[in-house]
Write an enzyme that holds these catalytic residues in place. Structure first.
Site, PDB file in Angstrom:
ATOM      1  N   ARG A 239       0.848  -1.205   0.000  1.00 43.44           N
ATOM      2  CA  ARG A 239       0.000   0.000   0.000  1.00 43.44           C
ATOM      3  C   ARG A 239       0.879   1.250   0.000  1.00 43.44           C
ATOM      4  O   ARG A 239       1.930   1.276   0.652  1.00 43.44           O
ATOM      5  CB  ARG A 239      -0.905   0.043   1.230  1.00 43.44           C
ATOM      6  CG  ARG A 239      -1.876  -1.100   1.321  1.00 43.44           C
ATOM      7  CD  ARG A 239      -2.878  -0.859   2.456  1.00 43.44           C
ATOM      8  NE  ARG A 239      -3.597  -2.079   2.767  1.00 43.44           N
ATOM      9  CZ  ARG A 239      -3.566  -2.680   3.954  1.00 43.44           C
ATOM     10  NH1 ARG A 239      -2.866  -2.179   4.956  1.00 43.44           N
ATOM     11  NH2 ARG A 239      -4.252  -3.787   4.140  1.00 43.44           N
ATOM     12  N   GLU A 385      -2.305 -10.524  18.786  1.00 43.50           N
ATOM     13  CA  GLU A 385      -3.685 -10.055  18.647  1.00 43.50           C
ATOM     14  C   GLU A 385      -4.693 -11.098  19.132  1.00 43.50           C
ATOM     15  O   GLU A 385      -5.710 -10.756  19.727  1.00 43.50           O
ATOM     16  CB  GLU A 385      -3.947  -9.653  17.188  1.00 43.50           C
ATOM     17  CG  GLU A 385      -3.207  -8.361  16.854  1.00 43.50           C
ATOM     18  CD  GLU A 385      -3.163  -8.039  15.371  1.00 43.50           C
ATOM     19  OE1 GLU A 385      -2.188  -8.452  14.712  1.00 43.50           O
ATOM     20  OE2 GLU A 385      -4.078  -7.381  14.877  1.00 43.50           O
TER      21      GLU A 385
END
Ligand code: AMP
Length: 400
Positions: A239, A385
């Protein structure tokens, strides 16, 4: 009792089972290529043995059936209905969810309404939840949102300078992502520094294939680099991060690219990949060391942008207690950490080169790489996470 954490993607299902008592990982696995006709799976059982195979997995229901059969065979969990709880990763909680919540019909409806904000992720997350509810209707299930951590940001951080009715009517604003990771690593850092979380100020760099940074002041997120979507902010694997939005007009009007082509170009073909032809920091770093000019500019630009964010966040929160490096690149790339910290000595950030080079210990919840005279602690904090989702799941179920 056991807690299951599920991360349901468009063609994959990732799962991890924890013991509720001490959050010890009992088993984890991944089912991939759902719906493609060449599905595969692997699971690591409680003794650490890897079980893998191929199977036809036509849809997410078949994936959950497979996971359930694997868990029964290899971990002794005879039914999902015997779980203490299930925690689901949900990417976008919009402005509706400021923390993890127990899933009910209203929650499902709201996640569905948020699909326009995360068209690639929320539908798959929602599907995973619905199928898990069918499988285990009596087990409390909790949604943990990537965006929730950033919901305390002030309006001057989260608004874009565009006509305000676009925000009011369509929710176009900055949300931020990687919130579950930030929640985990900042708490680990507070523990490591022996500091009360409510007084912790830090700048946290989550540098993985997706990369972002976040400023925390007195235990509250005040800014983060990702925006409406994960495209804004730092340079990432594929990105572009921050660019002049007028580039999009140019690509369309002058090069004749349509909106889907531009979306693909900026999300999948840009970043490190666009600059040097690959997105994996391990091999880019090798090329950098061998003097490859494209790899050099890719890493220079990657680190330069991070430094600019550190500078701007220090202007906002003042001198932080710590600078945290986490995720694949942050936890492992000594080169990136060194280049990010280089030249920041005048801001009280001094790296100890030897400590930075020491091999990472997977057992250490956090460790310092700052010089003894550094005003700001520089910490490497491995993120987790799934563990954070398990923790939040237990907390929400306990409170209900
Ligand atoms: P993540 O998205 O957190 O899994 O991070 C993936 C990124 O971490 C990729 O760019 C990897 O090349 C990078 N990474 C993983 N291990 C290392 C390493 N030992 N040195 C440098 N980069 C690494």
């Amino acid at each position: 009792m056991k807690v299951l954490v599920l991360n349901s993607g468009s063609s994959s299902l990732k799962f991890k089972i924890f013991s509720q008592k001490d959050l010890h990982v009992l088993s984890h696995g991944l089912i991939e290529e759902i719906g493609t006709g060449h599905g595969s799976y692997h699971l690591v059982d409680p003794s650490g043995q890897l079980i893998e195979g191929k199977a036809n997995i036509p849809d997410h229901k078949a994936a959950l059936d497979l996971m359930s059969a694997l868990l029964k065979k290899h971990t002794g969990l005879d039914q999902l209905d015997h779980l203490y709880g299930i925690g689901h990763r949900v990417v976008h909680g919009g402005e509706s969810f400021k923390k993890a919540v127990l899933i009910d019909e209203d929650v499902l409806e709201t996640i569905k309404k948020l699909i326009p904000l995360a068209p690639l992720h929320n539908p798959a997350n929602l599907l995973g939840i619905k199928i898990a509810l069918e499988h285990a209707p009596n087990v409390p299930q909790v949604a943990v949102f990537d965006t929730a951590f950033h919901q305390g940001m002030p309006p001057h951080s989260y608004l874009y300078a565009i006509p305000k009715d676009i925000y009011e009517q369509h929710g176009i604003r900055r949300y931020g992502f990687h919130g579950t990771s930030y929640s985990y690593v900042t708490r680990q850092a507070a523990r490591f520094l022996n500091k009360d979380y409510s007084s912790l100020s830090c700048i946290c760099l989550h540098l993985g294939n997706g990369a972002s940074c976040m400023a925390l002041k007195d235990g509250e997120c005040v800014d983060t680099s990702m925006g409406l979507t994960p495209l804004e902010g730092l340079v990432m694997g594929t990105r572009c991060g921050d660019i002049d939005p007028a580039i999009i007009f140019f690509l369309n009007r002058t090069l004749g690219m349509d909106i889907d082509d531009i979306d693909h170009l900026l999300n999948k073909k840009s970043g490190l990949l666009g600059l040097c032809g690959e997105s994996d920091m391990r091999s880019i770093a090798k090329r950098f060391s061998a003097g490859d000019p494209d790899a050099r500019i890719a890493i220079d630009l990657f680190c330069y942008r991070i430094k600019k964010y550190i500078g701007s966040y220090m202007a906002v929160i003042g001198r932080p207690d710590c600078l945290i490096f986490t995720a694949g690149i942050g936890e492992n790339s000594t080169l990136v950490r060194q280049k990010v910290c280089e030249g920041l000595e005048h801001m009280g950030i001094r790296l100890d080169k030897e400590l930075n080079e020491q091999p990472k210990s997977d057992k250490a919840p956090a460790y310092s790489i700052s010089a003894s005279d550094s005003d700001v602690h520089i910490l490497v904090v491995p993120t987790d996470e799934e563990l954070e989702i398990a923790r939040q799941t237990i907390k929400v179920i306990g409170a209900n």
